[in-house]
Design an enzyme around this catalytic site. Sequence first.
Site, mmCIF file in Angstrom:
data_model
loop_
_atom_site.group_PDB
_atom_site.id
_atom_site.type_symbol
_atom_site.label_atom_id
_atom_site.label_comp_id
_atom_site.label_asym_id
_atom_site.label_seq_id
_atom_site.Cartn_x
_atom_site.Cartn_y
_atom_site.Cartn_z
ATOM 1 N N ARG A 189 0.988 -1.220 0.107
ATOM 2 C CA ARG A 189 0.041 -0.192 -0.015
ATOM 3 C C ARG A 189 0.825 1.286 -0.030
ATOM 4 O O ARG A 189 0.896 1.858 -0.828
ATOM 5 C CB ARG A 189 -0.737 0.051 1.089
ATOM 6 N N ASP A 190 1.311 1.642 1.024
ATOM 7 C CA ASP A 190 2.235 2.855 1.103
ATOM 8 C C ASP A 190 3.520 2.971 0.293
ATOM 9 O O ASP A 190 3.811 3.842 -0.333
ATOM 10 C CB ASP A 190 2.499 3.059 2.650
ATOM 11 N N HIS A 237 5.510 4.538 12.351
ATOM 12 C CA HIS A 237 5.548 4.447 10.951
ATOM 13 C C HIS A 237 6.620 5.600 10.482
ATOM 14 O O HIS A 237 6.422 6.855 10.643
ATOM 15 C CB HIS A 237 3.944 4.861 10.255
ATOM 16 N N HIS A 239 9.426 7.254 7.874
ATOM 17 C CA HIS A 239 9.870 7.229 6.331
ATOM 18 C C HIS A 239 11.415 8.030 6.660
ATOM 19 O O HIS A 239 11.675 8.277 7.587
ATOM 20 C CB HIS A 239 9.086 8.579 5.519
ATOM 21 N N CYS A 242 4.477 9.475 -0.453
ATOM 22 C CA CYS A 242 3.015 9.979 -0.451
ATOM 23 C C CYS A 242 2.832 10.718 -1.531
ATOM 24 O O CYS A 242 3.509 11.936 -1.570
ATOM 25 C CB CYS A 242 2.533 10.663 1.029
ATOM 26 N N ASN A 270 9.391 4.547 2.582
ATOM 27 C CA ASN A 270 9.390 4.216 4.239
ATOM 28 C C ASN A 270 10.765 3.298 4.598
ATOM 29 O O ASN A 270 11.507 3.132 3.584
ATOM 30 C CB ASN A 270 8.289 3.022 4.243
#
Lengths: 312, 312
Positions: B24-25, B216, B218, B249, B258
């Site tokens: 996903r991300d 989470h 990055h 994003c 990430n």
Amino acid sequence: MQCAYDGATTVQEVAVEIIEVGPRDGLQNEQVLVSTEDKIELISRSIDAGLRRIEATSFVHPQRVPQMADAEAVMAGVPRRADVSYIGLVLNRRGFDRALAAGVDEVNCVVVASETFSRRNQGMSVADSVQVVGDLAEESRAAGLGLSVTLATAFGCPFEGEVPETTVVELARQVHAFGVDEIALADTIGVGVPAQVSRLAGGVAAAAPGAVLRCHFHNTRNTGYANAVAALDAGVTVLDASTGGIGGCPFAPDATGNIATEDLVYLLDRSGVGTGVDLERLIGTARWLSGVLGETVPGQLARAGGFPAYSA
Amino acid sequence: MQCAYDGATTVQEVAVEIIEVGPRDGLQNEQVLVSTEDKIELISRSIDAGLRRIEATSFVHPQRVPQMADAEAVMAGVPRRADVSYIGLVLNRRGFDRALAAGVDEVNCVVVASETFSRRNQGMSVADSVQVVGDLAEESRAAGLGLSVTLATAFGCPFEGEVPETTVVELARQVHAFGVDEIALADTIGVGVPAQVSRLAGGVAAAAPGAVLRCHFHNTRNTGYANAVAALDAGVTVLDASTGGIGGCPFAPDATGNIATEDLVYLLDRSGVGTGVDLERLIGTARWLSGVLGETVPGQLARAGGFPAYSA
């Protein structure tokens, strides 16, 4: 203690000393042969950014490390200031004599913690390199030069794998007995992790009481910045870094760059840890270096920039 | 508690849960439109490596995030196992209904800690997004779905700069009051530093007693792995990561990937912290991903490999 404006609202004491190793360890493994003029500009820019100890060059055989063949010319061209200390890396008496004649303020010797790498990197056994330090410790005292010793492959060796922590600690004890006051733990190939940094720094502090502890990290496996934080937590007060995160070692397969000075300063600035170094100037130097080397430097700040300014 | 072989000599308890967010991300911000088959292969490979919670897709408007337009097809194709939990990201009731129909095990909602980013990322005010969580908390309980909430821009906003820690802590208190048991602090644009992680995690733990804390990160400014270590030290037990370190994003300028699952696992493995995940399989997946995306992934292990085997 120096003081430094932290870019925000407070004046911070300089809590960490950063040694700029880009001109030596950084450039050493770059494919592009960098001109003496650009090396001197890198050093001048580093000083302008607030860095006060610079690993300027190494006095090794020019056929072994062609990038450092202009060591004397670099030292002849750098700005001389009472508050700036230039470090020259030396591996033997011949290198020491050259460094002394070239006017360095300090020499840095290397003792490798694994036999195979020692023979490949400096052409001698570990025991012989310890003896070199013993000889040069007396010489440097007599000449009024600072002396630090870097323990290389302290976190792992590309040829031998695991390096026993007891070996590293014992080498620290031996060099400290020669009167060496600054000992650097080097993760030459970027395999170390924070828990290992804490253990080794603790072990060396106990074996070399009163020594200044310094660390040298490569970010080969993305552990370099976490290791730097762990080192500071363990009482290390001096960190090596190279602007742009350039560098490596021609004799260590797959070694990639040092931690980037600007990325380290960003982390420390935002953590309230004073460095006395100007982040924006470092970012400018990293971008300039990208131009000199003809490739994007590995440091991330050159691309991402610092903390975003409020733009709404 | 699961147990896992650590690749060396001991069996370690799994001390950290890693959520694979690459599907996903990770993929969301990649320019290459990845096929549904490759997404399903990425998920299957992640499970084969030992990952047990996978952020599989997001149920958002396909025109806003074209890479996620095949959310239902991905969920229809993934292997179903009792020990694997699939997470779908949802921003509103429409997304929740789609996620439920597609058979996810959990939903993840996002509350942004800064107004400007909230309106750009999910087209609503912060207060409205908190209300969405309140509504969906009841729905998910009724449907037997897990629910986690991610607090985005918790460490800084690309449009507003500093985000007050009190704002983040207050949002955590509000969503926890709805019965949300897992709260993730997201450094959406990779500006956070370890000291900030420690403070925020401590603040949220106090404001949301009993909540599972998740982070989470990055690695946009090379602080991601140091932040992960700081998070674990502060009591966080769940970390997001994406294999290869891909991602970003589309609505956050300069956001890069990430932290890489394999680089994180290397750091934790060598620190004696069990993850239950097989490093060599992760490295294999990262290299496979490089092929799918047609570019070298940002994670370093895909290039450097793990700790060197003794080759002398």
